[in-house]
Design a protein around this motif. Structure first.
Motif, short mmCIF file in Angstrom:
data_model
loop_
_atom_site.label_atom_id
_atom_site.label_comp_id
_atom_site.label_asym_id
_atom_site.label_seq_id
_atom_site.Cartn_x
_atom_site.Cartn_y
_atom_site.Cartn_z
N LEU A 129 5.69 6.15 -8.85
CA LEU A 129 6.29 5.32 -7.81
C LEU A 129 5.93 3.85 -8.02
O LEU A 129 6.76 2.97 -7.80
N SER A 130 4.73 3.58 -8.47
CA SER A 130 4.34 2.18 -8.71
C SER A 130 5.26 1.53 -9.74
O SER A 130 5.66 0.38 -9.58
N GLN A 136 2.93 -7.82 -8.51
CA GLN A 136 2.82 -7.65 -7.06
C GLN A 136 1.52 -6.92 -6.74
O GLN A 136 1.26 -5.86 -7.32
N PRO A 137 0.69 -7.43 -5.84
CA PRO A 137 -0.51 -6.68 -5.45
C PRO A 137 -0.10 -5.31 -4.90
O PRO A 137 0.77 -5.21 -4.04
N TYR A 138 -0.72 -4.27 -5.42
CA TYR A 138 -0.29 -2.90 -5.14
C TYR A 138 -1.49 -1.97 -5.16
O TYR A 138 -2.30 -2.03 -6.08
N VAL A 139 -1.59 -1.14 -4.15
CA VAL A 139 -2.63 -0.11 -4.10
C VAL A 139 -2.00 1.22 -3.73
O VAL A 139 -0.96 1.27 -3.08
N ALA A 150 8.39 2.33 -10.34
CA ALA A 150 9.68 2.13 -9.68
C ALA A 150 9.64 0.95 -8.72
O ALA A 150 10.61 0.20 -8.61
N VAL A 151 8.51 0.77 -8.05
CA VAL A 151 8.35 -0.37 -7.13
C VAL A 151 8.41 -1.68 -7.90
O VAL A 151 9.14 -2.61 -7.54
N PHE A 152 7.65 -1.78 -8.99
CA PHE A 152 7.65 -3.01 -9.79
C PHE A 152 9.03 -3.29 -10.36
O PHE A 152 9.48 -4.44 -10.40
N LYS A 153 9.71 -2.25 -10.81
CA LYS A 153 11.07 -2.42 -11.35
C LYS A 153 12.02 -2.92 -10.26
O LYS A 153 12.82 -3.83 -10.50
N ALA A 154 11.94 -2.34 -9.08
CA ALA A 154 12.82 -2.75 -7.98
C ALA A 154 12.55 -4.19 -7.56
O ALA A 154 13.48 -4.92 -7.20
N LEU A 155 11.29 -4.61 -7.59
CA LEU A 155 10.93 -5.97 -7.22
C LEU A 155 11.26 -6.97 -8.33
O LEU A 155 11.37 -8.17 -8.07
N CYS A 189 0.85 -1.19 0.00
CA CYS A 189 0.00 0.00 0.00
C CYS A 189 0.89 1.24 0.00
O CYS A 189 1.58 1.52 0.97
N ASN A 190 0.87 1.97 -1.09
CA ASN A 190 1.68 3.18 -1.24
C ASN A 190 0.93 4.37 -0.64
O ASN A 190 -0.18 4.68 -1.04
#
Length: 79
Positions: A35-36, A48-51, A38-43, A21-22
């Motif tokens: 940011l989402s 990845q479930p993301y909100v 960047a999060v997916f790239k870092a992971l 949860c961002n």
């Protein structure tokens, strides 16, 4: 701005079905992206479930017990 770096170091500890949860606002400045992204790239995974949690809500209003609202947005519905 520190989340992607933290995920680069610790992302392997997160289960693929763990909901992220961002609560941050804005863009990831280093890569000029959401940011989402960047999060997916870092992971290293885009499933990845993301909100994203967004306002308008202001700490000063909450402290004064004024009504406020937030929105939770996601590409998919999770429960």
């Amino acid at each position: 701005q520190a989340v992607p770096d933290w995920l680069n170091e610790n992302g392997s500890k997160l289960k693929p079905d763990m909901l992220i949860c961002n609560t941050a606002k804005g863009l990831y400045l280093r890569d000029n992206c959401l940011l989402s992204e960047a999060v997916f790239k870092a992971l290293g995974r885009s499933d990845q479930p993301y909100v994203a949690l967004s306002g308008p809500s202001f700490a000063s209003e909450i402290l004064r017990m004024h009504p406020t609202a937030v929105v939770v947005a996601s590409k998919y519905l999770y429960h």
